[in-house]
Write an enzyme that holds these catalytic residues in place. Structure first.
Site, PDB file in Angstrom:
ATOM      1  N   GLU A   1     126.989  56.856  97.211  1.00  0.00           N
ATOM      2  CA  GLU A   1     127.670  55.795  97.053  1.00  0.00           C
ATOM      3  C   GLU A   1     127.566  55.001  95.904  1.00  0.00           C
ATOM      4  O   GLU A   1     127.239  53.994  95.639  1.00  0.00           O
ATOM      5  CB  GLU A   1     126.690  54.789  97.982  1.00  0.00           C
ATOM      6  CG  GLU A   1     126.794  55.025  99.522  1.00  0.00           C
ATOM      7  CD  GLU A   1     126.055  54.134 100.200  1.00  0.00           C
ATOM      8  OE1 GLU A   1     126.493  53.791 101.574  1.00  0.00           O
ATOM      9  OE2 GLU A   1     124.801  53.923 100.057  1.00  0.00           O
TER      10      GLU A   1
HETATM   11  C1  TNX Z   1     124.169  54.617 103.958  1.00  0.00           C
HETATM   12  S1  TNX Z   1     123.005  57.249 103.700  1.00  0.00           S
HETATM   13  C2  TNX Z   1     123.391  54.545 102.797  1.00  0.00           C
HETATM   14  C3  TNX Z   1     122.140  53.789 102.652  1.00  0.00           C
HETATM   15  C4  TNX Z   1     122.206  52.522 103.649  1.00  0.00           C
HETATM   16  C5  TNX Z   1     122.615  53.297 105.112  1.00  0.00           C
HETATM   17  C6  TNX Z   1     122.337  52.152 106.229  1.00  0.00           C
HETATM   18  C7  TNX Z   1     123.123  56.757 102.267  1.00  0.00           C
HETATM   19  C8  TNX Z   1     123.086  58.089 101.472  1.00  0.00           C
HETATM   20  N1  TNX Z   1     123.415  55.718 102.039  1.00  0.00           N
HETATM   21  O1  TNX Z   1     122.238  53.269 101.300  1.00  0.00           O
HETATM   22  O2  TNX Z   1     120.913  52.054 103.549  1.00  0.00           O
HETATM   23  O3  TNX Z   1     123.838  53.668 104.931  1.00  0.00           O
HETATM   24  O4  TNX Z   1     122.460  52.680 107.258  1.00  0.00           O
END
Ligand code: TNX
Length: 493
Positions: A306
């Protein structure tokens, strides 16, 4: 039906007289198996209500010799299984019990830990806690990597809390604890080369809740606690996004040298390291070198998810720098699926999570030699609510009831992915909405038991699982663990 979770590959109940733990029962093990022997002795002692001692086994082959007339639980290293892939065979084990004794055999100490977990369930989930039925169990995992990722950055969990998570992993034959140590909201591990990270960026958490961090000594104890149960710790420092805590603690990581404020919200994807900032590469080298020095094992996790505010070309260069830092520290790389956009060394573990995204880059990385760790959010993100209106959790990947966490096949879940590239399965629990150990446990249980069976057992059977898992509620109650009474099971407490 024996209430074992995950379901063993083969169980033969033979109907003969059972083994009974009596005063005088001992655990016999060679010195190399002292770890699992201690676990077995503790489990037997707790079930029986008296101390069961560990004794050094006499030489291999003479265990029925004149020196051991007492009823014994015997641990033996050996019993290799030719023809089975070594990364699976190493945790395979045989457990036999009859009136004369109990024998646990595996080629490795880790495999003896899995056998000990089976023995423990035979005692704790059945009516008579001091009797082991006349049985032969032959067992082997489907996948070598069976893990849980825990986010201690959004909300902090103490080392003691994580130790109870480790107990739970061991009880269900999970062998990796992945700790998401850093994020926008906090930096949770003290690193000797960069003391300002914890000094400046560990006090807070989501919503202004209290934070915390592990000292070097806390971390060493945690890693030892895990190792003593056959669990490997994989620490994650998340870069190049999710870095507000680092940017706050180290002003020189910011292009203008000005540190941003602490962050207590739950947005993602707004912070980024910068390749053109001179401090960035030395920072990556320091943190991954410290992490490697403090943590045994093959792998370090560099995050990579992300990074919505990192331009794509810069993302590739920053992941490259982090990969180099991990390799320079002598370790192999694990990263979230987004790292598939960057060139990766052979054998890198790419962790698939986002079931909304096109899996093509992960499939391509696997073709180029990466291994894939499966954490599909709609199955194993155990921070998702159980059902609409559930008081805890998020729902961006949907609600996940027990059956949803159970009824999927890692071999077919990603279209186009070579099943042989799958190294294993890892559940994840993110803590934006989870503030306490009880919150976390109530999201893990019972779903973690379902994921453990998906990762360990070669074929699923929901009707059998829901019956076998039912009496586990009694042991969760006894251990003081919060759990969610899913209406999909007739729980026995
Ligand atoms: C996605 S999974 C994210 C996290 C969040 C999560 C909440 C991932 C690699 N990144 O930053 O906490 O969703 O479900």
């Amino acid at each position: 039906m024996l209430p074992l979770v995950p379901r063993p590959a083969s169980i033969r109940t033979r109907g003969g007289a059972p083994f009974a733990i009596v005063p005088g029962t001992v655990v016999l093990a060679p010195a190399a198996a002292a770890g699992p022997a201690e676990v077995v002795a503790r489990v037997l002692g707790e079930a029986a209500g008296f101390v069961v001692p560990v004794q050094r086994a006499p030489d291999e082959g003479s265990r029925h010799g004149a020196g051991t007339p007492r009823p014994a639980v015997v641990l033996t290293l050996g019993g290799e299984q030719p023809g089975v892939a070594p990364d699976r065979a190493r945790e395979g084990y045989r457990l036999t019990a009859d009136a004369a004794g109990v024998h646990l055999t595996s080629p490795t100490v880790d495999g003896l830990h899995r056998a000990a977990a089976t023995l423990r369930q035979l005692l704790e989930t059945r009516a008579t806690s001091t009797i082991i039925p006349d049985v032969q169990i032959d067992d082997i995992p489907r996948y070598a990597w069976r893990g849980l990722s825990v986010d201690v950055a959004r909300h902090f969990l103490t080392a003691a809390d994580l130790e109870s998570v480790i107990e739970l992993l061991a009880a269900y034959k999970l062998n990796v604890l992945h700790v998401h140590l850093t994020d926008d909201q906090g930096w949770r591990l003290d690193l000797p080369s960069r003391p300002e990270l914890v000094a400046r960026s560990s006090a807070g958490a989501v919503g202004g809740d209290p934070g915390g961090a592990y000292s070097v000594a806390d971390w060493a104890r945690l890693v030892r606690h895990a190792a003593a149960r056959g669990v490997t710790v994989v620490p994650e420092i998340d870069v190049p996004g999710h870095v507000n805590a680092a940017l706050h603690a180290v002003p020189a990581l910011n292009p203008d040298g000005v540190a941003p404020e602490v962050y207590q919200g739950t947005a993602v994807g707004f912070s980024s390291l910068r390749r053109d900032v001179p401090e960035t590469v030395p920072f990556l080298a320091d943190v991954f070198a410290d992490l490697a020095a403090m943590t045994p094992g093959r792998y370090l996790h560099l995050g990579g998810d992300e990074a919505h505010h990192t331009p794509p070309d810069e993302y590739v260069r920053l992941v490259g720098a982090a990969v180099q830092a991990v390799r320079a520290a002598g370790r192999e790389v694990v990263g979230w699926q987004e790292i598939a956009a960057a060139p990766l060394p052979e054998g890198t573990v790419v962790q698939l999570w986002d079931t909304r995204a096109d899996p093509a880059p992960v499939v391509a990385a696997a073709r180029a030699g990466a291994r894939v760790l499966l954490s599909p959010a709609d199955r194993v993100y155990l921070d998702m609510a159980y059902r609409p209106g559930h008081p805890l959790g998020l729902d961006w990947a949907g609600c996940i009831e027990l059956h949803d966490a159970y009824a999927w096949d890692p071999a077919t879940t990603v279209p186009g992915l070579d099943p042989a590239a799958v190294i294993g399965v890892e559940a994840a629990i993110w803590t934006e909405t989870l503030r306490t150990r009880d919150d976390v446990m109530a999201m893990l249980l019972p779903r973690l038991a379902a994921v453990a069976e998906v990762a360990w057992s070669s074929s699923g059977d929901w009707e059998s699982f829901r019956e076998r898992v039912a009496p586990h509620a009694a042991s969760w109650d006894r251990a003081g663990l919060a759990w969610y009474p899913s209406p999909q099971v007739s729980w026995r407490r």
